[in-house]
Design a protein around this motif. Structure first.
Motif, PDB file in Angstrom:
ATOM      1  N   ILE A 178       0.500  -0.695  14.609  1.00 32.03           N
ATOM      2  CA  ILE A 178      -0.714  -0.952  13.813  1.00 32.03           C
ATOM      3  C   ILE A 178      -1.264   0.366  13.249  1.00 32.03           C
ATOM      4  O   ILE A 178      -1.650   0.444  12.084  1.00 32.03           O
ATOM      5  N   THR A 179      -1.259   1.413  14.078  1.00 28.69           N
ATOM      6  CA  THR A 179      -1.730   2.718  13.613  1.00 28.69           C
ATOM      7  C   THR A 179      -0.897   3.203  12.424  1.00 28.69           C
ATOM      8  O   THR A 179      -1.440   3.626  11.397  1.00 28.69           O
TER       9      THR A 179
ATOM     10  N   HIS B 293       0.877   1.439  10.399  1.00 26.61           N
ATOM     11  CA  HIS B 293       0.656   0.533   9.279  1.00 26.61           C
ATOM     12  C   HIS B 293      -0.635   0.864   8.547  1.00 26.61           C
ATOM     13  O   HIS B 293      -0.674   0.920   7.311  1.00 26.61           O
ATOM     14  N   VAL B 294      -1.713   1.066   9.299  1.00 27.25           N
ATOM     15  CA  VAL B 294      -3.001   1.420   8.687  1.00 27.25           C
ATOM     16  C   VAL B 294      -2.848   2.755   7.950  1.00 27.25           C
ATOM     17  O   VAL B 294      -3.349   2.929   6.839  1.00 27.25           O
TER      18      VAL B 294
ATOM     19  N   VAL C 212      -9.809   4.424   3.448  1.00 22.88           N
ATOM     20  CA  VAL C 212      -8.605   4.226   4.258  1.00 22.88           C
ATOM     21  C   VAL C 212      -8.879   3.124   5.280  1.00 22.88           C
ATOM     22  O   VAL C 212      -8.033   2.256   5.531  1.00 22.88           O
TER      23      VAL C 212
ATOM     24  N   THR D 292      -9.104  -0.445   3.288  1.00 24.21           N
ATOM     25  CA  THR D 292      -7.813  -0.900   2.762  1.00 24.21           C
ATOM     26  C   THR D 292      -6.769  -0.976   3.868  1.00 24.21           C
ATOM     27  O   THR D 292      -5.997  -1.934   3.923  1.00 24.21           O
ATOM     28  N   GLY D 293      -6.744   0.019   4.756  1.00 26.60           N
ATOM     29  CA  GLY D 293      -5.741   0.027   5.827  1.00 26.60           C
ATOM     30  C   GLY D 293      -5.907  -1.159   6.766  1.00 26.60           C
ATOM     31  O   GLY D 293      -4.933  -1.845   7.083  1.00 26.60           O
ATOM     32  N   LEU D 294      -7.135  -1.429   7.215  1.00 26.88           N
ATOM     33  CA  LEU D 294      -7.351  -2.566   8.126  1.00 26.88           C
ATOM     34  C   LEU D 294      -7.036  -3.885   7.428  1.00 26.88           C
ATOM     35  O   LEU D 294      -6.406  -4.770   8.003  1.00 26.88           O
TER      36      LEU D 294
ATOM     37  N   THR E 212      -3.176  -4.169   6.689  1.00 32.62           N
ATOM     38  CA  THR E 212      -2.428  -4.324   7.940  1.00 32.62           C
ATOM     39  C   THR E 212      -2.690  -5.704   8.531  1.00 32.62           C
ATOM     40  O   THR E 212      -1.764  -6.367   8.988  1.00 32.62           O
TER      41      THR E 212
ATOM     42  N   LEU F 203       3.665  -8.507  10.088  1.00 25.95           N
ATOM     43  CA  LEU F 203       2.905  -8.651  11.339  1.00 25.95           C
ATOM     44  C   LEU F 203       2.384 -10.074  11.532  1.00 25.95           C
ATOM     45  O   LEU F 203       1.544 -10.324  12.399  1.00 25.95           O
TER      46      LEU F 203
ATOM     47  N   SER G 192      -6.090  -4.224  18.319  1.00 21.02           N
ATOM     48  CA  SER G 192      -5.441  -3.023  17.784  1.00 21.02           C
ATOM     49  C   SER G 192      -6.151  -2.494  16.548  1.00 21.02           C
ATOM     50  O   SER G 192      -6.308  -1.283  16.379  1.00 21.02           O
ATOM     51  N   LEU G 193      -6.574  -3.400  15.677  1.00 20.27           N
ATOM     52  CA  LEU G 193      -7.280  -2.967  14.464  1.00 20.27           C
ATOM     53  C   LEU G 193      -8.607  -2.298  14.839  1.00 20.27           C
ATOM     54  O   LEU G 193      -9.000  -1.284  14.251  1.00 20.27           O
TER      55      LEU G 193
ATOM     56  N   VAL H 291      -7.948   1.257  16.108  1.00 19.13           N
ATOM     57  CA  VAL H 291      -7.671   2.180  15.007  1.00 19.13           C
ATOM     58  C   VAL H 291      -8.952   2.491  14.230  1.00 19.13           C
ATOM     59  O   VAL H 291      -9.224   3.647  13.880  1.00 19.13           O
TER      60      VAL H 291
ATOM     61  N   LYS I 163     -11.122   4.940  16.082  1.00 22.78           N
ATOM     62  CA  LYS I 163     -10.577   6.293  16.028  1.00 22.78           C
ATOM     63  C   LYS I 163     -10.939   6.947  14.684  1.00 22.78           C
ATOM     64  O   LYS I 163     -11.372   8.096  14.629  1.00 22.78           O
TER      65      LYS I 163
END
Lengths: 198, 198
Positions: A152-153, A155-156, B156, B159-161, B164, B170, B181-182, B185, B188
């Motif tokens: 997931i990391t 992918h993001v 980021v 769009t990333g979350l 993904t 997935l 998991s999202l 991330v 973080k």
């Protein structure tokens, strides 16, 4: 008449027409999606006949593949070079910096590649290795056999950096600032310390 | 014959047909893009006439707006609720958790919304507030007047979350694992400590 002469020369040189065609196609793909862009629209935007487009490409999918080709070739080279770096930390930094640099230099293309189902399908046909390449990048970023959290990391990271690099709302941002900010975010995600860039 | 009877009943109830139509349209939009999907394709996939589709929607853009409407309404509500939270840390956690939850519950829709120029345009027409909403989310995540680094981080993140969460590769991942998991991330990226979820 100098400008006019240059125009005619450009139109009569097949390689230059091909380059103009790919630049124009990328712009139209970005605006309308690959599926929403016709060969006729590309011909009209170039001010040439559809036959002139056919001289270079037989189908729209061939154009989509040719538009993406330089970026895909660089990405494949980055993965190959990255695999050769022995120390894990240096490897992550090398691939992250290379990926960010590639995203920034190909801002429009990367945005399109990350978002358009039409170009994604064209790429699957044209580059049988594109799935392997994504797997390769994920492995380089979060190691072999990553857990769900690692996948997931990665992918993001890949989608977030790519989509942000190609975001229309950030088009005014200069390449250097964009590159530095994307790198900073990427390092945070991967737990790498910020490095002073000289 | 029970299944057959249920089929007929479903087909004769306009509200159920509307729901089926929107589910089918979302699937076709995801596969072909909004621009690559016609009203005829939607009618064919439903096994109804084009006239039956016209009964509910006059244009494809109206369908795209209706497909996106529930998700957009929830997102607007999340921004409104988020603005009411007074303590900054709690506010970030509230909006991040709400955003991740929304992405996971509307996995296909969010992927489409983040990626398809066709649906993005339809949304601009249908929801004049969507730009404000994105600005609102960025403000909630990285504060008022963020610097470039903050804007890039929020970009980021969003769009990333979203990409993904909606990634086809997935799709087999269960909602709970994806959500956890999202969130991890996202925390973080925003510099929030991981919280134990009971």
């Amino acid at each position: 008449m100098a400008a006019g002469t240059a125009e005619i020369r450009e139109d009569t040189a097949p390689e230059k027409t091909r380059t103009r065609l790919l630049t124009t196609a990328l712009r139209l793909f970005t605006e309308h999606g690959v599926e929403g862009t016709s060969l006729q629209m590309i011909a009209d935007a170039l001010g040439v006949t559809k036959a002139a487009v056919y001289y270079h490409f037989k189908t729209k999918d061939e154009i989509a593949e040719a538009v993406a080709e330089p970026g895909m070739r660089e990405l494949a080279a980055l993965v190959q070079e990255g695999l050769k770096v022995r120390r894990r930390g240096a490897q992550i930094d090398f691939v992250l910096e290379g990926f960010v640099d590639l995203v920034v230099r190909h801002r429009s293309l990367v945005a399109l590649f990350s978002s358009d189902p039409g170009i994604a399908r064209a790429l699957e046909r044209g580059f049988h290795t594109s799935v392997d390449m994504k797997e390769g990048l994920i492995t380089l970023f979060v190691g072999e056999d990553p857990d769900v959290s690692g996948v997931i990391t990665a992918h993001v990271l890949l989608t977030g950096l790519a989509l942000t690099g190609g975001a229309p709302t950030l088009a005014d941002l200069d390449d250097e600032t964009l590159r530095a900010s994307l790198l900073e975010v990427g390092r945070k995600l991967l737990g790498r310390r910020a490095r002073r860039i000289c």
